[in-house]
Write an enzyme that holds these catalytic residues in place. Structure first.
Site, PDB file in Angstrom:
ATOM      1  N   CYS A 103       0.856  -1.192   0.000  1.00 60.90           N
ATOM      2  CA  CYS A 103       0.000   0.000   0.000  1.00 60.90           C
ATOM      3  C   CYS A 103       0.890   1.240   0.000  1.00 60.90           C
ATOM      4  CB  CYS A 103      -0.860  -0.052   1.261  1.00 60.90           C
ATOM      5  SG  CYS A 103      -1.820   1.427   1.631  1.00 60.90           S
ATOM      6  N   SER A 113       0.803   3.579   1.952  1.00 60.95           N
ATOM      7  CA  SER A 113       1.214   3.910   3.327  1.00 60.95           C
ATOM      8  C   SER A 113       2.552   3.235   3.660  1.00 60.95           C
ATOM      9  CB  SER A 113       0.139   3.508   4.335  1.00 60.95           C
ATOM     10  OG  SER A 113      -1.036   4.255   4.101  1.00 60.95           O
ATOM     11  N   HIS A 155       5.006   5.513   2.272  1.00 59.30           N
ATOM     12  CA  HIS A 155       5.233   6.667   3.149  1.00 59.30           C
ATOM     13  C   HIS A 155       6.252   6.313   4.244  1.00 59.30           C
ATOM     14  CE1 HIS A 155       2.276   9.538   1.679  1.00 59.30           C
ATOM     15  NE2 HIS A 155       1.280   8.700   1.805  1.00 59.30           N
ATOM     16  N   HIS A 215       0.928  -3.850   6.367  1.00 57.73           N
ATOM     17  CA  HIS A 215      -0.276  -3.717   7.198  1.00 57.73           C
ATOM     18  C   HIS A 215      -1.513  -4.229   6.473  1.00 57.73           C
ATOM     19  CE1 HIS A 215      -0.113  -0.183   4.666  1.00 57.73           C
ATOM     20  NE2 HIS A 215      -1.409  -0.072   4.821  1.00 57.73           N
ATOM     21  N   CYS A 243      -6.645  -3.438   3.837  1.00 58.53           N
ATOM     22  CA  CYS A 243      -6.417  -1.990   3.908  1.00 58.53           C
ATOM     23  C   CYS A 243      -7.108  -1.269   2.771  1.00 58.53           C
ATOM     24  CB  CYS A 243      -4.934  -1.593   3.975  1.00 58.53           C
ATOM     25  SG  CYS A 243      -4.804   0.224   4.097  1.00 58.53           S
TER      26      CYS A 243
HETATM   27  N1  LIG Z   1      -6.969   7.094   5.394  1.00 57.22           N
HETATM   28  C1  LIG Z   1      -6.563   5.829   5.476  1.00 57.22           C
HETATM   29  O1  LIG Z   1      -6.934   5.105   6.397  1.00 57.22           O
HETATM   30  C2  LIG Z   1      -5.664   5.273   4.418  1.00 57.22           C
HETATM   31  C3  LIG Z   1      -5.579   3.893   4.216  1.00 57.22           C
HETATM   32  C4  LIG Z   1      -4.787   3.410   3.174  1.00 57.22           C
HETATM   33  C5  LIG Z   1      -4.053   4.287   2.386  1.00 57.22           C
HETATM   34  N2  LIG Z   1      -4.134   5.628   2.640  1.00 57.22           N
HETATM   35  C6  LIG Z   1      -3.418   6.601   1.816  1.00 57.22           C
HETATM   36  O2  LIG Z   1      -4.136   6.734   0.595  1.00 57.22           O
HETATM   37  C7  LIG Z   1      -3.226   7.219  -0.414  1.00 57.22           C
HETATM   38  C8  LIG Z   1      -3.378   6.380  -1.664  1.00 57.22           C
HETATM   39  O3  LIG Z   1      -2.915   5.059  -1.434  1.00 57.22           O
HETATM   40  P1  LIG Z   1      -2.791   4.024  -2.653  1.00 57.22           P
HETATM   41  O4  LIG Z   1      -2.191   2.787  -2.086  1.00 57.22           O
HETATM   42  O5  LIG Z   1      -4.054   3.964  -3.406  1.00 57.22           O
HETATM   43  O6  LIG Z   1      -1.697   4.784  -3.550  1.00 57.22           O
HETATM   44  P2  LIG Z   1      -1.221   4.527  -5.057  1.00 57.22           P
HETATM   45  O7  LIG Z   1       0.159   5.003  -5.149  1.00 57.22           O
HETATM   46  O8  LIG Z   1      -1.548   3.122  -5.442  1.00 57.22           O
HETATM   47  O9  LIG Z   1      -2.200   5.445  -5.908  1.00 57.22           O
HETATM   48  C9  LIG Z   1      -2.074   6.831  -6.042  1.00 57.22           C
HETATM   49  C10 LIG Z   1      -2.693   7.237  -7.384  1.00 57.22           C
HETATM   50  O10 LIG Z   1      -2.714   8.662  -7.466  1.00 57.22           O
HETATM   51  C11 LIG Z   1      -2.304   9.064  -8.769  1.00 57.22           C
HETATM   52  N3  LIG Z   1      -1.782  10.431  -8.628  1.00 57.22           N
HETATM   53  C12 LIG Z   1      -0.648  10.832  -7.998  1.00 57.22           C
HETATM   54  N4  LIG Z   1      -0.556  12.191  -8.028  1.00 57.22           N
HETATM   55  C13 LIG Z   1      -1.664  12.642  -8.659  1.00 57.22           C
HETATM   56  C14 LIG Z   1      -2.181  13.941  -8.960  1.00 57.22           C
HETATM   57  N5  LIG Z   1      -1.514  15.049  -8.613  1.00 57.22           N
HETATM   58  N6  LIG Z   1      -3.376  14.033  -9.610  1.00 57.22           N
HETATM   59  C15 LIG Z   1      -4.072  12.908  -9.967  1.00 57.22           C
HETATM   60  N7  LIG Z   1      -3.632  11.649  -9.704  1.00 57.22           N
HETATM   61  C16 LIG Z   1      -2.448  11.519  -9.061  1.00 57.22           C
HETATM   62  C17 LIG Z   1      -1.299   8.032  -9.197  1.00 57.22           C
HETATM   63  O11 LIG Z   1      -1.186   7.985 -10.608  1.00 57.22           O
HETATM   64  C18 LIG Z   1      -1.902   6.747  -8.584  1.00 57.22           C
HETATM   65  O12 LIG Z   1      -2.796   6.118  -9.500  1.00 57.22           O
HETATM   66  C19 LIG Z   1      -1.837   7.192   0.228  1.00 57.22           C
HETATM   67  O13 LIG Z   1      -1.527   8.482   0.730  1.00 57.22           O
HETATM   68  C20 LIG Z   1      -2.020   6.241   1.398  1.00 57.22           C
HETATM   69  O14 LIG Z   1      -1.079   6.457   2.413  1.00 57.22           O
HETATM   70  C21 LIG Z   1      -4.939   6.123   3.619  1.00 57.22           C
HETATM   71 ZN   LIG Z   2      -2.747   0.780   3.601  1.00 58.21          ZN
END
Ligand SMILES: NC(=O)c1ccc[n+]([C@@H]2O[C@H](COP(=O)([O-])OP(=O)(O)OC[C@H]3O[C@@H](n4cnc5c(N)ncnc54)[C@H](O)[C@@H]3O)[C@@H](O)[C@H]2O)c1
Ligand SMILES: [Zn+2]
Ligand SMILES: [Zn+2]
Length: 367
Positions: free
Chosen positions: A38, A40, A43, A59, A167
């Protein structure tokens, strides 16, 4: 056992031979079938957040119970489980108020300290203690987790792909159905179509939302979103994303999900709202980030900004339901998996996620 260890952002994560203690009271030992990578985890790898290190990463995961500690009643060895990164205590103020994803003990003790409920860890390399990441640490052959973090799955589904429910899918679908409670017919924009954003898109479809506008930098992510429930797509990059979304809805959207967590995307989510709209912050920025919004517009147009942790999920209720939806074809998981790799490829899988080359990679310890 082999496990992927993070020490500091200056060096690659590495597979090490880690000792895993037997499960203590109220704990469960799980043999990991697969762990999803993921953003995260990325990060953490990039040093965006303060974490208790060294730690065993991961996770998102699924597996089979191999041992239980004293007092465990909800699972027995042989049970198949999806791991939850908020193993709610069930007794604190927020748990009693019906919000397990806000468990105070998880938020204030387990997560910041990288420990289990007794304040210690089950992970060591010789005398060196390693921390748990979000009480899961699934980038490993096995994990010891609190009982409430091992959610039994009784359905006959392939176990590896179910890891994603732990997740990305619980978070994305939950953000729609629980945090925002999107009503039928509402217009929705989803900024970011990674594992989380595509799950938001699917949640919007399950909620029978009206227009669902997917936004991503990559054309192929937009195309995938259109097959998973989006009605419209905007390729970000060239023009103004907010303008492009307003062209589709004119009056602005009822719900805008930031599924990326860059300051710019959070601000875009707020700016594309219509009257009474809600922006839902799901994507996470590095610690210390600050975003801005126009308070006058927010008040005059009765808009809201909502934070969503783990989609406000209730794991024991939601995970089995998500498995059922997968089995009936209403929730698509296989489309989110871009590859299966051994634990030794964790660093490469993180690099592929950072570069946008991978969607969800499953790390499979048996490969
Ligand atoms: N709130 C929560 O509980 C929780 C849980 C899981 C993940 N997250 C967070 O969610 C976010 C996404 O996670 P993920 O695993 O899907 O990430 P990922 O890297 O798989 O997906 C991110 C997507 O965003 C796109 N992107 C990046 N910059 C962009 C922009 N400026 N405009 C448009 N599109 C853009 C990328 O092309 C990609 O498809 C992360 O920050 C992660 O830490 C939060
Ligand atoms: Zn996650
Ligand atoms: Zn609690």
């Amino acid at each position: 056992m082999r496990a992927v260890v993070f020490r500091d952002p200056q060096r690659p994560v590495e597979v090490a031979d880690v000792e895993l203690d037997a499960p203590g009271p109220g704990e469960v030992r799980v043999r990991i079938a697969a762990a999803g990578v993921c953003h995260s985890d990325l990060h953490v790898r990039q040093g965006d957040w303060r974490v208790a290190a060294p730690l065993v990463m991961g996770h998102e995961g699924s597996g089979t119970v191999v041992a239980i500690g004293p007092g465990v009643t909800s699972v027995t060895p042989g049970d198949r489980v999806i791991l939850s990164w908020v193993p709610a205590c069930g007794r604190c103020r927020t748990c009693l108020a019906g919000h397990p994803a806000r468990c105070e003990l998880c938020a204030d003790v387990l997560v910041p300290n990288g420990v289990l409920y007794d304040g210690t860890t089950r992970l060591h390399i010789g005398g060196e203690r390693l921390h748990h990441y979000l009480s899961v640490s699934s980038f490993a052959e096995e994990a010891v987790v609190p009982e409430s973090g091992a959610i039994p799955v009784h359905a006959d589904a392939p176990l590896d792909v179910l890891a994603l429910i732990g997740c990305g899918v619980a978070t994305g679908v939950g953000a729609v159905l629980r945090t925002a409670a999107v009503p039928e017919g509402a217009s929705v924009a989803v900024i970011g179509c990674g594992g989380v954003g595509l799950s938001v898109v699917q949640g919007a479809r399950l909620a029978r939302a009206g227009r669902v506008i997917a936004v991503d930098l990559a054309q192929e992510r937009c195309d995938l979103a259109l097959t998973l429930g989006a009605t419209d797509a905007v390729v970000a990059g060239a023009g103004d994303v907010v303008e492009a979304v307003l062209e589709v809805t004119e009056a602005g959207v009822d719900f805008a999900f930031d599924a990326i967590g860059k300051v710019q995307t959070t601000e875009q989510a707020v700016r594309m709202l219509g009257l009474g709209g809600a922006a839902v912050v799901v994507g996470l920025p590095p610690s210390g980030a600050r975003a801005s919004f126009d308070p006058l517009t927010l008040a005059e147009r009765e808009q809201r900004i909502l934070g969503s942790n783990y989609g406000g999920t209730h794991p024991h209720e939601d995970f089995p339901r998500l498995v059922e939806l997968y089995l009936t074809g209403e929730l698509r998981l296989d489309e989110l998996v871009s590859g299966r790799r051994p634990l030794e490829d964790a660093e490469a899988a993180l690099a592929d996620l950072a570069a946008g080359r991978a969607l969800r990679t499953l790390l499979v310890p048996s490969l």
